[in-house]
Design a protein around this motif. Structure first.
Motif, short mmCIF file in Angstrom:
data_model
loop_
_atom_site.label_atom_id
_atom_site.label_comp_id
_atom_site.label_asym_id
_atom_site.label_seq_id
_atom_site.Cartn_x
_atom_site.Cartn_y
_atom_site.Cartn_z
N ARG A 91 -44.42 21.64 -34.61
CA ARG A 91 -43.70 22.60 -33.81
C ARG A 91 -43.72 23.98 -34.46
O ARG A 91 -43.31 24.96 -33.87
CB ARG A 91 -42.26 22.10 -33.69
N LYS A 95 -42.40 10.95 -40.14
CA LYS A 95 -42.81 11.35 -38.79
C LYS A 95 -41.92 12.46 -38.25
O LYS A 95 -42.40 13.37 -37.56
CB LYS A 95 -42.77 10.14 -37.84
N ARG A 96 -40.64 12.40 -38.55
CA ARG A 96 -39.74 13.49 -38.13
C ARG A 96 -40.22 14.80 -38.73
O ARG A 96 -40.26 15.83 -38.06
CB ARG A 96 -38.31 13.20 -38.61
N ILE A 123 -40.26 6.77 -40.70
CA ILE A 123 -39.63 7.58 -39.65
C ILE A 123 -39.30 8.98 -40.16
O ILE A 123 -39.54 9.98 -39.48
CB ILE A 123 -38.34 6.88 -39.13
N THR A 124 -38.77 9.05 -41.38
CA THR A 124 -38.46 10.37 -41.96
C THR A 124 -39.72 11.23 -42.01
O THR A 124 -39.71 12.41 -41.67
CB THR A 124 -37.89 10.20 -43.39
N MET A 146 -35.19 11.22 -27.08
CA MET A 146 -35.69 10.59 -28.30
C MET A 146 -36.65 9.46 -27.93
O MET A 146 -36.34 8.64 -27.08
CB MET A 146 -34.51 10.05 -29.11
N ASP A 147 -37.81 9.45 -28.54
CA ASP A 147 -38.83 8.47 -28.18
C ASP A 147 -39.72 8.26 -29.41
O ASP A 147 -40.32 9.21 -29.90
CB ASP A 147 -39.64 9.01 -26.98
N PHE A 148 -39.79 7.02 -29.90
CA PHE A 148 -40.51 6.77 -31.14
C PHE A 148 -41.98 6.40 -30.91
O PHE A 148 -42.72 6.22 -31.86
CB PHE A 148 -39.83 5.65 -31.94
N VAL A 202 -43.47 16.02 -36.94
CA VAL A 202 -43.19 16.62 -35.63
C VAL A 202 -42.64 18.03 -35.81
O VAL A 202 -43.02 18.96 -35.10
CB VAL A 202 -42.24 15.72 -34.82
N LEU A 226 -46.03 6.41 -29.66
CA LEU A 226 -47.16 7.33 -29.63
C LEU A 226 -47.53 7.63 -28.18
O LEU A 226 -47.42 6.77 -27.32
CB LEU A 226 -48.37 6.72 -30.34
N VAL A 272 -49.38 14.95 -36.64
CA VAL A 272 -49.22 13.53 -36.32
C VAL A 272 -50.59 12.85 -36.25
O VAL A 272 -50.77 11.73 -36.73
CB VAL A 272 -48.45 13.34 -35.00
#
Lengths: 399, 362
Positions: free
Chosen positions: A309, A301-302, A298-299, A1-3, A305, A5, A72
């Protein structure tokens, strides 16, 4: 886990910053920062600048003029635009119609319309809602009856954002009134706003703005070639269009910028001899909304990501729309509260190009109440928050 | 950016899930709860054997050199299964305090599960401020003598060793056996079945940990690690509440239809789902930042998480009971156990008001 950039993402952010510093016109930035209304010419000028850079349609497929940015990277672009006072490119052509034409339009439609969307030379309006078809969009009544090489269109659209500037409007129309389900008889058609029989009537909203319109269609002749995809498949295209809006729907970029504006107001306003920003009660309200925005960021950005994918995060866009609009509306509410008495003088056109009156209060305080009132719309348009809740309860919860 | 757990973390969760599913179901918890048992050696030993104690601890003391995201995945499972063992007191709080105060050799006993500690930082009438310390320490030869009262110390009912804060030229930390002379433990279970005790110190002899008067930063950092861990615990609990309530809305029939088909309930459930994603986001950030050297970033992330998780889990509990109706009020149905678990997590290591205030002033 890494927040954090990545180096590549940071480099991309710097390139966006450099572009904005170099190319964003001062007058456009001033109006945007004031949260006032851009003129048609200002919208088009900025759209053209982005188009020349190849950045006006970033999410389109590469071969149709997209940038190939990841989700992103697009979010970084969006956030930087807001931070620099660059206006949002209107979604109607770029985010709504463009992807529909690319996915379902024939070569003729793509050749005729995609270039004008990219450089902003064609102004497009959206014709979905009708007086009797809001949340229940599929009950729409506007008709298009085939007559040789043409359709004859009759009916009314409403809430047409900036329709007064539009060259074209894409509409959902009923082509088969006898279809067994109301969703099945709908088509997606493109109509020139200067065609005989099209009439635009302004709707003035409670903030005093002329942003939305009614558009009336009386025996308007539309070439059959301007129908997108197949006749009676329009509802599928409309659903595709609405789902396409996922990236950016949370409005994190604009809300972050509005928090800064709120802090700016609360620094200038004085309470008990000290800046409002130091008032304990205000501080708690500010902290609460900052925490909510932090969680939303954060939500979001999740979700981005996940999108990168290639996994479909499903109706998470509905979730982001609900919470994103709630967070933004709370910030606008606090901006108005923080402005105090000077939220009240009503100067609806303050900050617009050509407005020369004497400003009462500051631009921040003067715009705070009109913007608060105007943005009550964001939990209504694009499928009201109640419609979004119904989508989630069906698709995620199985209720 | 990467929001995934690592392969190792996923494997750890799987083995923990499997072991708990085999030996610790809701009825096991309920039997323990009703007997007032807060710590069961077989559960504790199982956790130690699985390596979840060692996972986040430094290699030098027999750990696997993990990080706070490892703590998050473990605590999420402990919350999900209502495990009452004093994991956070030991692996999160005591291990950090001992290591930071130059007592790394003592951490080995935590990695193996052999020694149990409790860390007493809060006092009565000081609300949630861990730096308001009225307990005193006075030097007496090589030792120190402590007098004071530590409030609601998690895990102190079954700990062999106590770590407490006391004032000695400022905030300081001390170590003493739980059965030392001058120590009185008022033991009790908490609302949710985890164990705690008030510690009364009346002339109890103790060893100084680290440097006298220099413990304030360590205390705050320890509390932040604990707070982040409890946020993760609440994520596990709330995921179960979400599943229980969703299932109930789908299957409970009234007026001839599933109650979830009523919009007045389904829309409220959606609002809870939105809250869940929001609380998970900040809990993840708190886990990532809990050990950060950037103190401001750590405080902001942990306080944001404690506020958001606290408010959202309270709402989750209230709404879920309401949507269940009468059955949600009963002791035999698991919902209530989770509601109490989340409530305890909300109030320990700083409540919502404390963290909202700290967020606003950091």
């Amino acid at each position: 886990m890494d927040f954090s950039l990545s180096a590549k993402q940071l480099e991309f952010r710097d390139s966006v910053r450099a572009f904005l510093a170099d190319k964003l016109p001062d007058d456009v930035r001033e109006v945007t920062k004031a949260k006032s209304h851009l003129s048609k010419e200002q919208y088009k000028r900025w759209h053209k600048i982005l188009g020349d850079k190849g950045w006006s349609t970033p999410l389109w497929p590469l071969k149709h003029g997209g940038t190939g940015w990841s989700a992103v990277e697009y979010a970084i672009f969006d956030e930087e635009c807001h931070a620099h006072g660059a206006p949002r490119v209107l979604p109607f052509s770029v985010s709504m119609l463009g992807p529909v034409l690319i996915a379902f339009g024939n070569d003729d439609l793509k050749e005729r319309f995609l270039p004008g969307i990219q450089d902003g030379s064609d102004w497009w309006a959206q014709g979905f809602s009708e007086p009797g078809a809001g949340s229940d969009l599929a009950s729409l009544k506007m008709t298009a009856i085939r007559d040789g090489d043409h359709y004859i269109v009759n009916g009314q659209k409403t809430w047409t954002t900036l329709g007064q500037h539009a060259d074209w409007i894409f509409c959902l129309v009923r082509t088969d009134p006898n279809a067994p389900k109301k969703q099945m008889g709908i088509s997606f058609i493109l109509i020139r706003m200067d065609a005989p029989g099209v009439e635009v009537r302004p709707i003035i909203t409670l903030d005093g703005a002329h942003e939305v319109n009614e558009v009336w269609f009386t025996d308007v002749k539309v070439p059959a070639g301007d129908l997108v995809g197949e006749e009676n498949k329009g509802w599928d295209y409309a659903k595709f269009l609405l789902q396409n809006e996922r990236i950016g729907i949370a409005g994190v970029g604009v809300s972050k910028n509005e928090i800064n504006a709120l802090r700016r107001i609360a620094t200038a306003e004085i309470k008990n001899g000290k800046p409002l920003l130091e008032d304990p009660a205000f501080k708690m309200k500010l902290a609460e909304i900052e925490i909510e925005l932090r969680a939303l960021d954060i939500t979001n950005k999740r979700m981005l990501v996940e999108t990168e994918r290639g996994t479909d995060p499903g109706p998470v866009s509905s979730m982001l729309k609900i919470r994103g609009s709630e967070v933004a509306q709370r910030i606008y509410e606090l901006k108005m509260e923080a402005s105090g008495l000077y939220a009240l003088p009503f100067q609806p056109n303050a900050g617009q190009e050509g407005w020369n009156d004497e400003l009462v209060g500051t631009m921040d305080t003067s715009r705070s109440a009109p913007v608060y009132l105007n943005t009550r719309k964001i939990s209504i348009f694009g499928g009201s928050n109640e419609i979004q809740r119904t989508i989630i309860s069906k698709m995620v919860l199985g209720l | 950016m990467d929001f995934d757990f690592s392969e190792e973390q996923k494997m750890l969760v799987q083995s923990l899930e499997r072991s708990l599913a085999k030996s610790y179901d809701f009825e096991t918890f309920r039997a323990q709860y009703n007997d007032g048992i807060t710590h069961a050696p077989e559960v504790w030993n199982m956790l130690a054997e699985l390596g979840v104690m060692a996972m986040p601890l430094p290699e030098a003391v027999g750990g696997f050199d993990g990080n706070h995201v490892d703590v998050m995945v473990v605590c999420t499972e402990l919350g999900r299964r209502l495990v009452t063992e004093p994991y956070v007191s030991n692996v999160v709080l005591a291990a950090y305090v001992l290591e930071t105060c130059g007592e790394a050799s003592l951490v080995e006993g935590i990695a193996t599960g052999e020694t149990r500690y409790a860390v007493g930082l809060y006092e009565p009438q000081q609300r949630h401020n861990p730096l308001a310390i009225n307990t005193t320490a006075t030097k007496d030869g090589d030792a120190y003598v402590l007098n004071g009262h530590k409030a609601v110390v998690l895990g102190a009912d079954t700990a062999g060793q106590l770590i407490v804060s006391a004032d000695l030229d400022g905030a300081s930390l001390f170590l003493l056996p739980a059965d030392a002379e001058g120590v009185t433990l008022r033991k009790y279970p908490l609302l949710d079945g985890r164990g705690a005790a008030d510690i009364i110190l009346e002339g109890a002899k103790a060893t100084l940990l680290g440097t006298a008067g220099a413990a304030a930063d360590i205390i705050e950092a320890a509390v932040d690690r604990g707070a982040a861990a409890l946020c993760a615990d609440s994520i596990g609990a709330v995921e179960e509440v979400k599943a229980l309530t969703g299932e109930y809305l789908r299957t409970r029939t009234q007026f001839g239809r599933p109650i979830g088909s009523f919009q007045v309930l389904s829309h409220r459930m959606v609002d809870l789902l939105v809250e869940y994603e929001q609380m998970k986001s900040v809990a993840m950030e708190a886990a990532v930042e809990a050990r950060s050297d950037d103190v401001r970033a750590r405080k902001l992330a942990v306080s944001a998480a404690k506020v958001k998780v606290g408010n959202a889990s309270r709402k989750f509990g209230q709404e879920s009971i309401q949507m269940h109706g009468g059955i949600g009020m009963t002791e035999e149905y698991a919902l209530g156990a989770y509601v109490k678990r989340m409530l305890v997590n909300e109030m320990l290591f700083g409540d919502v008001d404390y963290h909202l205030d700290r967020f606003a002033n950091t």
